[in-house]
Design a protein around this motif. Structure first.
Motif, PDB file in Angstrom:
ATOM      1  N   ASN A  25      76.499  34.282  73.923  1.00 32.35           N
ATOM      2  CA  ASN A  25      77.941  34.076  74.073  1.00 32.35           C
ATOM      3  C   ASN A  25      78.734  35.367  73.875  1.00 32.35           C
ATOM      4  O   ASN A  25      79.967  35.347  73.854  1.00 32.35           O
ATOM      5  CB  ASN A  25      78.442  32.993  73.106  1.00 32.35           C
ATOM      6  CG  ASN A  25      78.249  33.353  71.652  1.00 32.35           C
ATOM      7  OD1 ASN A  25      77.307  34.067  71.286  1.00 32.35           O
ATOM      8  ND2 ASN A  25      79.116  32.845  70.799  1.00 32.35           N
ATOM      9  N   ALA A  26      78.047  36.504  73.746  1.00 30.32           N
ATOM     10  CA  ALA A  26      78.734  37.796  73.632  1.00 30.32           C
ATOM     11  C   ALA A  26      79.369  38.144  74.972  1.00 30.32           C
ATOM     12  O   ALA A  26      78.758  37.994  76.031  1.00 30.32           O
ATOM     13  CB  ALA A  26      77.766  38.886  73.207  1.00 30.32           C
ATOM     14  N   VAL A  27      80.610  38.616  74.892  1.00 28.39           N
ATOM     15  CA  VAL A  27      81.352  38.926  76.110  1.00 28.39           C
ATOM     16  C   VAL A  27      82.199  40.172  75.878  1.00 28.39           C
ATOM     17  O   VAL A  27      82.786  40.348  74.810  1.00 28.39           O
ATOM     18  CB  VAL A  27      82.221  37.711  76.542  1.00 28.39           C
ATOM     19  CG1 VAL A  27      83.222  37.297  75.483  1.00 28.39           C
ATOM     20  CG2 VAL A  27      82.919  37.963  77.871  1.00 28.39           C
ATOM     21  N   ALA A  28      82.233  41.051  76.865  1.00 23.43           N
ATOM     22  CA  ALA A  28      83.107  42.217  76.809  1.00 23.43           C
ATOM     23  C   ALA A  28      84.519  41.755  77.167  1.00 23.43           C
ATOM     24  O   ALA A  28      84.721  41.100  78.192  1.00 23.43           O
ATOM     25  CB  ALA A  28      82.636  43.298  77.770  1.00 23.43           C
ATOM     26  N   LEU A  29      85.468  42.084  76.311  1.00 24.31           N
ATOM     27  CA  LEU A  29      86.872  41.742  76.526  1.00 24.31           C
ATOM     28  C   LEU A  29      87.625  43.023  76.837  1.00 24.31           C
ATOM     29  O   LEU A  29      87.652  43.947  76.016  1.00 24.31           O
ATOM     30  CB  LEU A  29      87.457  41.080  75.267  1.00 24.31           C
ATOM     31  CG  LEU A  29      88.978  40.950  75.220  1.00 24.31           C
ATOM     32  CD1 LEU A  29      89.472  39.965  76.269  1.00 24.31           C
ATOM     33  CD2 LEU A  29      89.431  40.549  73.818  1.00 24.31           C
ATOM     34  N   VAL A  40      88.208  48.203  75.770  1.00 26.04           N
ATOM     35  CA  VAL A  40      87.210  47.148  75.909  1.00 26.04           C
ATOM     36  C   VAL A  40      86.377  47.084  74.638  1.00 26.04           C
ATOM     37  O   VAL A  40      86.141  48.100  73.988  1.00 26.04           O
ATOM     38  CB  VAL A  40      86.323  47.360  77.162  1.00 26.04           C
ATOM     39  CG1 VAL A  40      85.463  48.592  77.050  1.00 26.04           C
ATOM     40  CG2 VAL A  40      85.505  46.136  77.474  1.00 26.04           C
ATOM     41  N   ARG A  41      85.970  45.867  74.265  1.00 21.37           N
ATOM     42  CA  ARG A  41      85.130  45.651  73.107  1.00 21.37           C
ATOM     43  C   ARG A  41      84.406  44.322  73.276  1.00 21.37           C
ATOM     44  O   ARG A  41      84.774  43.506  74.108  1.00 21.37           O
ATOM     45  CB  ARG A  41      85.923  45.668  71.801  1.00 21.37           C
ATOM     46  CG  ARG A  41      86.657  44.395  71.453  1.00 21.37           C
ATOM     47  CD  ARG A  41      87.883  44.088  72.280  1.00 21.37           C
ATOM     48  NE  ARG A  41      88.991  44.980  71.952  1.00 21.37           N
ATOM     49  CZ  ARG A  41      89.914  45.311  72.819  1.00 21.37           C
ATOM     50  NH1 ARG A  41      89.899  44.840  74.049  1.00 21.37           N
ATOM     51  NH2 ARG A  41      90.889  46.107  72.494  1.00 21.37           N
ATOM     52  N   MET A  42      83.378  44.101  72.459  1.00 20.84           N
ATOM     53  CA  MET A  42      82.634  42.852  72.516  1.00 20.84           C
ATOM     54  C   MET A  42      83.257  41.842  71.554  1.00 20.84           C
ATOM     55  O   MET A  42      83.655  42.196  70.448  1.00 20.84           O
ATOM     56  CB  MET A  42      81.165  43.073  72.132  1.00 20.84           C
ATOM     57  CG  MET A  42      80.418  44.033  73.037  1.00 20.84           C
ATOM     58  SD  MET A  42      80.398  43.567  74.780  1.00 20.84           S
ATOM     59  CE  MET A  42      79.377  42.102  74.725  1.00 20.84           C
ATOM     60  N   VAL A  43      83.343  40.596  72.007  1.00 21.37           N
ATOM     61  CA  VAL A  43      83.749  39.457  71.177  1.00 21.37           C
ATOM     62  C   VAL A  43      82.760  38.334  71.469  1.00 21.37           C
ATOM     63  O   VAL A  43      81.905  38.461  72.337  1.00 21.37           O
ATOM     64  CB  VAL A  43      85.215  39.018  71.451  1.00 21.37           C
ATOM     65  CG1 VAL A  43      86.197  40.141  71.118  1.00 21.37           C
ATOM     66  CG2 VAL A  43      85.401  38.552  72.884  1.00 21.37           C
ATOM     67  N   LEU A  44      82.908  37.228  70.742  1.00 17.84           N
ATOM     68  CA  LEU A  44      82.042  36.080  70.982  1.00 17.84           C
ATOM     69  C   LEU A  44      82.846  34.932  71.568  1.00 17.84           C
ATOM     70  O   LEU A  44      83.898  34.575  71.029  1.00 17.84           O
ATOM     71  CB  LEU A  44      81.363  35.630  69.683  1.00 17.84           C
ATOM     72  CG  LEU A  44      80.422  36.643  69.048  1.00 17.84           C
ATOM     73  CD1 LEU A  44      79.899  36.112  67.722  1.00 17.84           C
ATOM     74  CD2 LEU A  44      79.274  36.992  69.982  1.00 17.84           C
ATOM     75  N   LEU A  45      82.366  34.366  72.657  1.00 18.10           N
ATOM     76  CA  LEU A  45      82.978  33.178  73.236  1.00 18.10           C
ATOM     77  C   LEU A  45      82.753  32.023  72.270  1.00 18.10           C
ATOM     78  O   LEU A  45      81.634  31.747  71.867  1.00 18.10           O
ATOM     79  CB  LEU A  45      82.339  32.854  74.590  1.00 18.10           C
ATOM     80  CG  LEU A  45      82.879  31.606  75.289  1.00 18.10           C
ATOM     81  CD1 LEU A  45      84.278  31.869  75.824  1.00 18.10           C
ATOM     82  CD2 LEU A  45      81.948  31.188  76.415  1.00 18.10           C
ATOM     83  N   THR A  57      90.268  36.181  66.789  1.00 19.67           N
ATOM     84  CA  THR A  57      90.392  37.517  66.226  1.00 19.67           C
ATOM     85  C   THR A  57      91.609  37.608  65.319  1.00 19.67           C
ATOM     86  O   THR A  57      92.418  36.685  65.242  1.00 19.67           O
ATOM     87  CB  THR A  57      90.494  38.569  67.358  1.00 19.67           C
ATOM     88  OG1 THR A  57      90.364  39.880  66.792  1.00 19.67           O
ATOM     89  CG2 THR A  57      91.816  38.457  68.111  1.00 19.67           C
ATOM     90  N   ASN A  58      91.746  38.743  64.691  1.00 21.42           N
ATOM     91  CA  ASN A  58      92.947  39.093  63.956  1.00 21.42           C
ATOM     92  C   ASN A  58      94.004  39.457  64.996  1.00 21.42           C
ATOM     93  O   ASN A  58      93.818  40.381  65.784  1.00 21.42           O
ATOM     94  CB  ASN A  58      92.647  40.277  63.029  1.00 21.42           C
ATOM     95  CG  ASN A  58      93.829  40.720  62.214  1.00 21.42           C
ATOM     96  OD1 ASN A  58      94.971  40.697  62.665  1.00 21.42           O
ATOM     97  ND2 ASN A  58      93.550  41.162  60.998  1.00 21.42           N
TER      98      ASN A  58
END
Length: 191
Positions: A25-29, A40-45, A57-58
């Motif tokens: 579920n890791a996704v580049a945002l 750009v950074r990685m977040v989790l769906l 996120t914060n």
């Protein structure tokens, strides 16, 4: 008849959950500030349905500030072992407080305390400062850790969804879905 891109995404995500070794579920945002400078950074769906794709996120972090200034973002899932990618583009909106509260309550205590203790993306003078803030939050909230007001979710409502599959000789297969009225228009792109 046009295939439902949300159903196709579900199928691909299930395959990734079964086959990807780490964080399917890791996704580049990708976001941009008010001047259009990208980041750009990685977040989790953490959720998806016909309304869109949700991450948390914060909201005072760099990404939160960028989303406040520019309410559009892109997501990129890359499942290397499956040799697939999904690109999603669209406007972003905060999820409801109730959704944010429910997800925050499902997180581990350590993750909850980290959200309270961290001024995400702000300069940090030393690791010890963060660890002291974490310990103070742990002492302040011995039972339930409340969701900080500045922490919550965002939903990317897709206007474009592209499904990319690797093919031999770089003759990749690319399907593009574009939101149109209450449905989707489907087409293909050259590799």
């Amino acid at each position: 008849m046009v295939e439902d891109p949300h159903a196709l995404f579900d199928a691909w995500l299930h395959e990734a959950e079964a086959g990807e070794p780490n964080d399917p579920n890791a996704v580049a945002l990708a976001t941009a500030d008010a001047a259009g400078r990208p980041s750009v950074r990685m977040v989790l769906l953490k959720g998806h349905d016909e309304r869109g794709f949700v991450f948390y996120t914060n909201r005072e972090s760099r990404k939160g500030e960028e989303l406040a200034a520019n309410r559009h973002a892109s997501l990129l899932f890359h499942w290397k072992s499956l040799r697939r990618q999904v690109r999603i583009e669209g406007p972003v909106s905060p999820v409801s407080d109730a959704e944010s509260d429910a997800y925050f309550a499902s997180r581990s205590r350590a993750s909850q305390l980290g959200a309270v203790a961290s001024d995400q993306s702000r300069p940090l003078d030393s690791r010890e400062t963060f660890e002291e803030r974490y310990a103070a939050a742990d002492a302040r909230f011995p039972d339930v850790v409340p969701r900080p007001a500045h922490w919550g979710g965002y939903r990317v409502s897709p206007e474009r969804i592209e499904f990319w599959e690797d093919r031999p000789g770089r003759l990749h297969h690319r399907r593009l879905f574009v939101a149109e009225g209450d449905g989707w228009r489907e087409g293909m792109l050259y590799p």
